[in-house]
Write a protein that holds these residues in place. Structure first.
Motif, PDB file in Angstrom:
ATOM      1  N   HIS A   1      -0.904 -13.137  12.263  1.00 47.45           N
ATOM      2  CA  HIS A   1      -2.224 -12.537  12.037  1.00 47.45           C
ATOM      3  C   HIS A   1      -2.276 -11.133  12.619  1.00 47.45           C
ATOM      4  N   GLN A   2      -1.709 -10.934  13.793  1.00 47.23           N
ATOM      5  CA  GLN A   2      -1.691  -9.604  14.409  1.00 47.23           C
ATOM      6  C   GLN A   2      -0.920  -8.610  13.539  1.00 47.23           C
ATOM      7  N   LEU A   3       0.197  -9.058  12.992  1.00 48.36           N
ATOM      8  CA  LEU A   3       1.015  -8.171  12.152  1.00 48.36           C
ATOM      9  C   LEU A   3       0.266  -7.782  10.880  1.00 48.36           C
ATOM     10  N   LEU A   4      -0.359  -8.769  10.226  1.00 49.36           N
ATOM     11  CA  LEU A   4      -1.102  -8.488   8.999  1.00 49.36           C
ATOM     12  C   LEU A   4      -2.286  -7.558   9.263  1.00 49.36           C
ATOM     13  N   THR A   5      -2.979  -7.789  10.381  1.00 52.28           N
ATOM     14  CA  THR A   5      -4.119  -6.954  10.733  1.00 52.28           C
ATOM     15  C   THR A   5      -3.669  -5.516  10.974  1.00 52.28           C
ATOM     16  N   HIS A   6      -2.558  -5.366  11.683  1.00 44.24           N
ATOM     17  CA  HIS A   6      -2.039  -4.024  11.960  1.00 44.24           C
ATOM     18  C   HIS A   6      -1.635  -3.323  10.663  1.00 44.24           C
ATOM     19  N   ALA A   7      -0.975  -4.045   9.765  1.00 41.01           N
ATOM     20  CA  ALA A   7      -0.554  -3.455   8.486  1.00 41.01           C
ATOM     21  C   ALA A   7      -1.763  -3.015   7.670  1.00 41.01           C
ATOM     22  N   THR A   8      -2.799  -3.841   7.645  1.00 41.07           N
ATOM     23  CA  THR A   8      -4.012  -3.498   6.897  1.00 41.07           C
ATOM     24  C   THR A   8      -4.679  -2.257   7.476  1.00 41.07           C
ATOM     25  N   GLN A   9      -4.754  -2.190   8.803  1.00 40.31           N
ATOM     26  CA  GLN A   9      -5.359  -1.024   9.447  1.00 40.31           C
ATOM     27  C   GLN A   9      -4.550   0.240   9.147  1.00 40.31           C
ATOM     28  N   TRP A  10      -3.217   0.130   9.215  1.00 42.40           N
ATOM     29  CA  TRP A  10      -2.343   1.288   8.956  1.00 42.40           C
ATOM     30  C   TRP A  10      -2.577   1.817   7.537  1.00 42.40           C
ATOM     31  N   LYS A  11      -2.623   0.920   6.562  1.00 41.00           N
ATOM     32  CA  LYS A  11      -2.794   1.331   5.170  1.00 41.00           C
ATOM     33  C   LYS A  11      -4.205   1.866   4.914  1.00 41.00           C
ATOM     34  N   THR A  12      -5.208   1.268   5.570  1.00 42.27           N
ATOM     35  CA  THR A  12      -6.583   1.725   5.397  1.00 42.27           C
ATOM     36  C   THR A  12      -6.744   3.152   5.897  1.00 42.27           C
ATOM     37  N   GLU A  13      -6.098   3.477   7.006  1.00 41.37           N
ATOM     38  CA  GLU A  13      -6.193   4.828   7.575  1.00 41.37           C
ATOM     39  C   GLU A  13      -5.548   5.869   6.670  1.00 41.37           C
ATOM     40  N   ARG A  14      -4.669   5.439   5.781  1.00 40.94           N
ATOM     41  CA  ARG A  14      -3.935   6.364   4.909  1.00 40.94           C
ATOM     42  C   ARG A  14      -4.231   6.130   3.436  1.00 40.94           C
TER      43      ARG A  14
ATOM     44  N   GLU B   1       7.900  -2.634  12.343  1.00 43.53           N
ATOM     45  CA  GLU B   1       9.049  -3.075  13.133  1.00 43.53           C
ATOM     46  C   GLU B   1       8.847  -2.753  14.612  1.00 43.53           C
ATOM     47  N   ARG B   2       8.231  -1.614  14.899  1.00 43.67           N
ATOM     48  CA  ARG B   2       7.920  -1.274  16.295  1.00 43.67           C
ATOM     49  C   ARG B   2       6.866  -2.236  16.840  1.00 43.67           C
ATOM     50  N   THR B   3       5.897  -2.580  15.989  1.00 45.95           N
ATOM     51  CA  THR B   3       4.807  -3.456  16.404  1.00 45.95           C
ATOM     52  C   THR B   3       5.285  -4.858  16.750  1.00 45.95           C
ATOM     53  N   GLN B   4       6.344  -5.310  16.108  1.00 47.52           N
ATOM     54  CA  GLN B   4       6.839  -6.675  16.322  1.00 47.52           C
ATOM     55  C   GLN B   4       7.069  -6.985  17.785  1.00 47.52           C
ATOM     56  N   ASP B   5       7.584  -6.021  18.529  1.00 42.97           N
ATOM     57  CA  ASP B   5       7.896  -6.251  19.938  1.00 42.97           C
ATOM     58  C   ASP B   5       6.643  -6.464  20.778  1.00 42.97           C
ATOM     59  N   ALA B   6       5.499  -6.012  20.292  1.00 39.87           N
ATOM     60  CA  ALA B   6       4.258  -6.123  21.064  1.00 39.87           C
ATOM     61  C   ALA B   6       3.426  -7.337  20.672  1.00 39.87           C
TER      62      ALA B   6
ATOM     63  N   ARG C   1       8.726   7.127   0.997  1.00 37.44           N
ATOM     64  CA  ARG C   1       8.469   7.615   2.352  1.00 37.44           C
ATOM     65  C   ARG C   1       7.260   6.919   2.956  1.00 37.44           C
ATOM     66  N   PHE C   2       6.214   6.736   2.158  1.00 38.03           N
ATOM     67  CA  PHE C   2       5.014   6.036   2.621  1.00 38.03           C
ATOM     68  C   PHE C   2       5.370   4.623   3.084  1.00 38.03           C
ATOM     69  N   VAL C   3       6.145   3.921   2.271  1.00 36.93           N
ATOM     70  CA  VAL C   3       6.515   2.544   2.593  1.00 36.93           C
ATOM     71  C   VAL C   3       7.472   2.499   3.787  1.00 36.93           C
ATOM     72  N   ASP C   4       8.418   3.433   3.845  1.00 43.32           N
ATOM     73  CA  ASP C   4       9.341   3.488   4.988  1.00 43.32           C
ATOM     74  C   ASP C   4       8.572   3.685   6.292  1.00 43.32           C
ATOM     75  N   ASP C   5       7.580   4.566   6.264  1.00 36.98           N
ATOM     76  CA  ASP C   5       6.771   4.803   7.465  1.00 36.98           C
ATOM     77  C   ASP C   5       6.024   3.535   7.870  1.00 36.98           C
ATOM     78  N   LEU C   6       5.508   2.802   6.875  1.00 41.88           N
ATOM     79  CA  LEU C   6       4.806   1.545   7.170  1.00 41.88           C
ATOM     80  C   LEU C   6       5.740   0.541   7.813  1.00 41.88           C
ATOM     81  N   PHE C   7       6.903   0.323   7.218  1.00 47.30           N
ATOM     82  CA  PHE C   7       7.818  -0.677   7.764  1.00 47.30           C
ATOM     83  C   PHE C   7       8.357  -0.268   9.130  1.00 47.30           C
ATOM     84  N   THR C   8       8.601   1.014   9.330  1.00 44.01           N
ATOM     85  CA  THR C   8       9.040   1.488  10.645  1.00 44.01           C
ATOM     86  C   THR C   8       7.983   1.179  11.693  1.00 44.01           C
ATOM     87  N   ASP C   9       6.730   1.405  11.345  1.00 51.22           N
ATOM     88  CA  ASP C   9       5.632   1.118  12.266  1.00 51.22           C
ATOM     89  C   ASP C   9       5.527  -0.376  12.545  1.00 51.22           C
TER      90      ASP C   9
END
Length: 241
Positions: A89-102, A74-79, A64-72
């Motif tokens: 770089h934007q994608l990696l930064t966003h992923a790192t921030q998401w995981k750090t917050e959790r 995938e939404r980020t890709q459009d932006a 569930r943790f990983v599914d939530d990350l990938f869902t997020d």
């Protein structure tokens, strides 16, 4: 008091939420299925309807943790904007921030994947996550090859190579760090190793230095050591009901 009727999906999420809370308070090894069902005010049969065992529940928490990350992501890709390298770089930064917050939630159960008896499970999950990561990375590598921010002849082959460096190289790095004799050595191996892997991927992709560099807080790395060490040294319960 009448029992509240919930959809199977809602009930499953409720059980996982309760299990996650117990993992962070009493620990996974001490948590029992009885504790989960009592907190949810459901019969034990309800638990086994959703999960075959406590181990299955652990897998569901991780997934569930990983599914939530990938869902997020995938939404980020459009932006994402800019060149392929800039979007990467934007994608990696966003992923790192998401995981750090959790990170506190993740440390309640992710370290359990590193127990010796979970080796096969860990590799199976990592293979699945690698395939999902490839789906995110390939369009960015393809764009980077087209706009010149990456120097690659074959976007698919180089995406696979980059993933091999990160996934396989990262797994070997963690194994080496976990074998370190002290917490300081654990932190040093991971901090230096992640920097080396990042540089290696940049060179393989023909990318400018810093393209794949993301914030990597040594304090968070240090905080990971105790949960990982505890998961590796805790005895496996025979049965926790």
């Amino acid at each position: 008091m009448a029992r509240v009727s919930k959809t199977p999906e809602a009930r499953r999420d409720e059980l996982l939420d309760i299990a996650l809370n117990l993992c962070t308070t009493v620990g996974y090894e001490a948590m029992s299925i009885d504790q989960v069902t009592r907190a949810a005010s459901v019969a034990k049969g309800t638990f086994y309807y959703h999960f075959g065992s406590k181990q299955d529940m652990l897998i569901a928490l991780v997934q569930r943790f990983v599914d939530d990350l990938f869902t997020d992501l995938e939404r980020t890709q459009d932006a994402l904007t800019g060149t392929g390298a800039e979007r990467f770089h934007q994608l990696l930064t966003h992923a790192t921030q998401w995981k750090t917050e959790r990170v506190d939630d993740a440390m309640a159960f992710v370290p359990l994947l590193y127990k010796p008896e979970n080796l096969e499970l860990r590799h199976r999950l990592f293979d699945e996550w690698g395939a999902r990561t490839r789906h995110l990375f390939l369009p960015l590598v393809t764009l980077g090859a087209q706009d010149g921010s990456f120097t690659v002849d074959d976007a698919e082959a180089m995406t696979d190579l980059a993933l091999t460096l990160w996934v396989d190289g990262g797994a070997r790095l963690y194994d080496r760090a976990l074998a370190a004799p002290t917490e300081d050595a654990f932190v040093d191996i991971l901090v230096r190793g992640v920097a080396a892997l990042t540089t290696g991927v940049e060179r393989v992709m023909g990318a400018a230095p810093g393209t794949f560099e993301v914030p990597f807080d040594p304090a968070i790395v240090r905080a990971m050591h105790a949960p990982l060490e505890a998961a590796l040294t805790a005895p496996s319960p025979r049965s926790t009901r």
